[in-house]
Design a protein around this motif. Structure first.
Motif, PDB file in Angstrom:
ATOM      1  N   ALA A  47      42.413   4.412 -43.962  1.00 63.39           N
ATOM      2  CA  ALA A  47      42.002   3.078 -44.414  1.00 63.39           C
ATOM      3  C   ALA A  47      40.812   3.172 -45.362  1.00 63.39           C
ATOM      4  N   LEU A 110      39.328   0.376 -37.957  1.00 58.79           N
ATOM      5  CA  LEU A 110      39.003  -0.436 -39.123  1.00 58.79           C
ATOM      6  C   LEU A 110      37.549  -0.866 -39.146  1.00 58.79           C
ATOM      7  N   ALA A 114      36.257   2.656 -40.701  1.00 63.16           N
ATOM      8  CA  ALA A 114      36.730   2.572 -42.084  1.00 63.16           C
ATOM      9  C   ALA A 114      35.726   1.809 -42.937  1.00 63.16           C
TER      10      ALA A 114
END
Length: 201
Positions: A47, A110, A114
């Motif tokens: 990501a 995420l 990320a």
């Protein structure tokens, strides 16, 4: 090309900070099974790589199209990180449900890994500017190499931290939480100061 790649690699290594993020990664994923642990590592790196690639290719156009300033982006990233970082200091957990159940792998991958820890405002802005000054190929190769180092470090983090006792682990949890709070506050303040220069006086 070699010099430009080396410059991009060193710059992204400092900005992404795989060594510092390794501690955060282990603290947050320590309750996970090995498979979930690896999933978080892979998803977060992919990501982050996708976001950095997009910004390396069309970052300026994306921000202009969305009418989002770099300063506003920094403030948003700081706010996104502040609440869970404070929870880490006060309760020793990053997610509210972490004490009761294993956090979802995608959620953890995420946020915060990320973004904003790997592909944060600084890394995204650097991807945009380096692609214009060093070249798109060199920029993508530079952050890809750093993300590859991060991936292998994340996957092996449990082994690296197995020698730590419970007391040291709890201390590290709160220490890293304090650092994350400081990072989030710095992002917010720098964004506000650049948006309102009078605040810095």
């Amino acid at each position: 090309m070699g010099e430009d790649f080396a410059r991009a690699f060193v710059s992204f290594f400092v900005i992404i900070d795989p060594v510092g993020n390794l501690v955060v990664f282990h603290l947050i994923t320590s309750r996970m099974a090995t498979r979930r642990h690896i999933e978080v590592a892979v998803i977060s790196v992919l990501a982050a790589g996708l976001m950095l690639t997009v910004f390396a290719l069309v970052g300026r156009e994306v921000l202009d199209f969305l009418n989002v300033s770099e300063e506003g982006f920094r403030v948003a990233a700081g706010l996104l990180l502040l609440i869970p970082a404070y929870r880490m200091v006060s309760q020793g957990i990053f997610f509210e449900s972490a004490a009761e159940a294993e956090p979802d792998a995608i959620d953890v991958a995420l946020v915060p890994f990320a973004t904003p820890l790997m592909a944060g405002p600084g890394a995204l802005a650097s991807a945009t500017s380096f692609s214009e000054t060093l070249g798109t190929t060199e920029t993508i190769a530079g952050f890809s190499a750093v993300l590859t180092v991060s991936l292998f470090a994340y996957i092996s983090s449990h082994r690296l931290f197995n020698i730590l006792g419970a007391s040291t682990f709890r201390l590290l949890t709160r220490l890293v939480g304090i650092i994350l709070v400081a990072i989030s506050v710095d992002l917010i303040l720098s964004g506000l100061q650049d948006s309102f220069p009078g605040l810095a006086e």
